[in-house]
Design a protein around this motif. Structure first.
Motif, PDB file in Angstrom:
ATOM      1  N   GLU A 194       0.833  -1.201   0.000  1.00  0.00           N
ATOM      2  CA  GLU A 194       0.000   0.000   0.000  1.00  0.00           C
ATOM      3  C   GLU A 194       0.868   1.251   0.000  1.00  0.00           C
ATOM      4  O   GLU A 194       0.587   2.215  -0.710  1.00  0.00           O
ATOM      5  CB  GLU A 194      -0.921   0.005   1.220  1.00  0.00           C
ATOM      6  N   GLN A 238       2.388   1.674  -3.428  1.00  0.00           N
ATOM      7  CA  GLN A 238       1.361   2.094  -4.381  1.00  0.00           C
ATOM      8  C   GLN A 238       1.024   3.569  -4.176  1.00  0.00           C
ATOM      9  O   GLN A 238       0.897   4.315  -5.134  1.00  0.00           O
ATOM     10  CB  GLN A 238       0.111   1.237  -4.205  1.00  0.00           C
ATOM     11  N   SER A 239       0.916   4.005  -2.936  1.00  0.00           N
ATOM     12  CA  SER A 239       0.618   5.411  -2.644  1.00  0.00           C
ATOM     13  C   SER A 239       1.736   6.316  -3.137  1.00  0.00           C
ATOM     14  O   SER A 239       1.481   7.368  -3.727  1.00  0.00           O
ATOM     15  CB  SER A 239       0.439   5.618  -1.142  1.00  0.00           C
ATOM     16  N   SER A 249       3.843   5.714  -5.540  1.00  0.00           N
ATOM     17  CA  SER A 249       3.811   5.709  -7.007  1.00  0.00           C
ATOM     18  C   SER A 249       2.697   6.620  -7.518  1.00  0.00           C
ATOM     19  O   SER A 249       2.884   7.387  -8.461  1.00  0.00           O
ATOM     20  CB  SER A 249       3.605   4.282  -7.509  1.00  0.00           C
ATOM     21  N   ARG A 250       1.542   6.544  -6.878  1.00  0.00           N
ATOM     22  CA  ARG A 250       0.402   7.369  -7.286  1.00  0.00           C
ATOM     23  C   ARG A 250       0.729   8.855  -7.092  1.00  0.00           C
ATOM     24  O   ARG A 250       0.454   9.675  -7.971  1.00  0.00           O
ATOM     25  CB  ARG A 250      -0.830   6.989  -6.458  1.00  0.00           C
ATOM     26  N   LEU A 251       1.348   9.189  -5.970  1.00  0.00           N
ATOM     27  CA  LEU A 251       1.715  10.587  -5.713  1.00  0.00           C
ATOM     28  C   LEU A 251       2.747  11.084  -6.727  1.00  0.00           C
ATOM     29  O   LEU A 251       2.687  12.222  -7.181  1.00  0.00           O
ATOM     30  CB  LEU A 251       2.260  10.748  -4.300  1.00  0.00           C
ATOM     31  N   ARG A 263       3.097  10.062  -9.800  1.00  0.00           N
ATOM     32  CA  ARG A 263       2.412  10.272 -11.088  1.00  0.00           C
ATOM     33  C   ARG A 263       1.603  11.562 -11.055  1.00  0.00           C
ATOM     34  O   ARG A 263       1.594  12.317 -12.018  1.00  0.00           O
ATOM     35  CB  ARG A 263       1.502   9.090 -11.397  1.00  0.00           C
ATOM     36  N   GLN A 264       0.939  11.831  -9.943  1.00  0.00           N
ATOM     37  CA  GLN A 264       0.140  13.061  -9.836  1.00  0.00           C
ATOM     38  C   GLN A 264       1.045  14.277  -9.852  1.00  0.00           C
ATOM     39  O   GLN A 264       0.716  15.279 -10.465  1.00  0.00           O
ATOM     40  CB  GLN A 264      -0.685  13.045  -8.544  1.00  0.00           C
ATOM     41  N   LYS A 283       2.018  15.104 -13.422  1.00  0.00           N
ATOM     42  CA  LYS A 283       0.929  15.710 -14.202  1.00  0.00           C
ATOM     43  C   LYS A 283       0.772  17.177 -13.868  1.00  0.00           C
ATOM     44  O   LYS A 283       0.532  17.995 -14.736  1.00  0.00           O
ATOM     45  CB  LYS A 283      -0.392  14.981 -13.929  1.00  0.00           C
TER      46      LYS A 283
END
Length: 76
Positions: free
Chosen positions: A58, A61-62, A64-66, A68-69, A72
């Motif tokens: 988790e 994954q968090s 990685s998500r941060l 990517r955001q 952007k």
């Protein structure tokens, strides 16, 4: 008893043992064996190990998500 008081009392006991010469001090080999023994004991608890793995997944994954955001937002 609060944690600070408990630590102070334990510290005094440790200091007294060292002054008396009865305190035990781990050498590096003994510490390594103790850590290995503890690791083996913990790893026998499959449910606990699964929980640790889930938390790590988790967290990764968090992150990685941060990431990517963040990428952007910089492009905007």
């Amino acid at each position: 008893m609060d944690v600070a008081t408990q630590r102070m009392i334990a510290s005094k006991g440790g200091q007294a043992a060292h002054q008396k010469g009865t305190a035990h001090e781990f050498d590096s080999e003994e510490a390594r064996r103790a850590g290995q023994k503890g690791g083996e004991a913990v790893s026998r608890d499959r449910e606990h190990m699964a929980e640790i793995g889930r938390k790590g997944g988790e967290s990764r994954q968090s992150a990685s998500r941060l990431a990517r955001q963040g990428g952007k937002e910089e492009k905007r």
